[in-house]
Design a protein around this motif. Sequence first.
Motif, short mmCIF file in Angstrom:
data_model
loop_
_atom_site.label_atom_id
_atom_site.label_comp_id
_atom_site.label_asym_id
_atom_site.label_seq_id
_atom_site.Cartn_x
_atom_site.Cartn_y
_atom_site.Cartn_z
N ASP A 160 96.10 70.30 5.11
CA ASP A 160 97.47 69.97 5.50
C ASP A 160 98.39 70.59 4.46
O ASP A 160 98.63 70.01 3.41
CB ASP A 160 97.66 68.46 5.57
CG ASP A 160 99.02 68.06 6.11
OD1 ASP A 160 99.86 68.96 6.39
OD2 ASP A 160 99.26 66.85 6.26
N VAL A 161 98.89 71.79 4.71
CA VAL A 161 99.70 72.50 3.72
C VAL A 161 101.10 71.91 3.61
O VAL A 161 101.76 72.08 2.59
CB VAL A 161 99.78 74.01 4.03
CG1 VAL A 161 98.43 74.65 3.85
CG2 VAL A 161 100.33 74.29 5.40
N LYS A 162 101.57 71.20 4.61
CA LYS A 162 102.91 70.57 4.53
C LYS A 162 102.92 69.46 3.50
O LYS A 162 103.87 69.30 2.76
CB LYS A 162 103.33 70.02 5.89
CG LYS A 162 103.58 71.08 6.92
CD LYS A 162 103.91 70.45 8.26
CE LYS A 162 103.95 71.50 9.34
NZ LYS A 162 104.02 70.90 10.67
N GLY A 163 101.85 68.66 3.45
CA GLY A 163 101.77 67.54 2.54
C GLY A 163 101.50 67.95 1.10
O GLY A 163 101.69 67.17 0.19
N SER A 164 101.09 69.19 0.86
CA SER A 164 100.71 69.59 -0.50
C SER A 164 101.84 70.28 -1.24
O SER A 164 101.72 70.57 -2.42
CB SER A 164 99.50 70.52 -0.44
OG SER A 164 99.84 71.72 0.23
N GLY A 165 102.98 70.55 -0.58
CA GLY A 165 104.09 71.24 -1.24
C GLY A 165 104.91 70.29 -2.09
O GLY A 165 104.84 69.07 -1.96
N SER A 166 105.75 70.84 -2.97
CA SER A 166 106.60 70.00 -3.81
C SER A 166 107.85 69.63 -3.02
O SER A 166 108.24 70.30 -2.07
CB SER A 166 106.98 70.74 -5.09
OG SER A 166 107.64 71.95 -4.76
N ALA A 167 108.50 68.57 -3.41
CA ALA A 167 109.71 68.10 -2.73
C ALA A 167 110.83 69.10 -2.95
O ALA A 167 110.97 69.67 -4.03
CB ALA A 167 110.11 66.73 -3.27
N PRO A 168 111.64 69.35 -1.90
CA PRO A 168 112.72 70.32 -2.06
C PRO A 168 113.79 69.80 -3.01
O PRO A 168 114.01 68.59 -3.13
CB PRO A 168 113.28 70.47 -0.64
CG PRO A 168 112.84 69.25 0.11
CD PRO A 168 111.58 68.79 -0.56
#
Length: 161
Positions: free
Chosen positions: A144-152
């Motif tokens: 799940d690449v969406k859940g692994s990104g940093s917060a904008p």
Amino acid sequence: MHPVLKSLSAAGIAAAFCASVSAQPAQDAVRPPAILPLGSEPAPKLVPYAALPEPLARGVVIVQFRTENFRVMPVFGNAAAGISPRIGHLHVTVDDTPGTWAHTSDDPIIVVGLAPGPHRLRLELADPGHRILATEVVAFTVPDVKGSGSAPASASGSHRH
């Protein structure tokens, strides 16, 4: 004995034989013919590798493969099924869905846009008439690449105190 051979001396026969052999490249004497009957060729083999980990971590599936006794190329039709060495293409199916595509080169297979979770890539070695000669399955999990990104970062730049 053949009448022509009777008239030649042993030295003449040896000289004629040596001349005909020397006219052929030496490697032809030990190399098999360029085209063999298909019945005498070993069975084709498909060897896929696991999906590349770095692209998979970004949600991009890249599967490399190699073949043995088979060349992958864009050739179709029953008339080409008897060509030696064997030629053909891959049938590629994701998760046993009804949609299958023909992969016609030695380039890696690339799949994007899959939902996070486990998936299966079925690769079938097919002759030009689409007869399946070998099948292999590559299993992988798309993270799940969406859940692994940093917060904008905040767009306004204002802070409350």
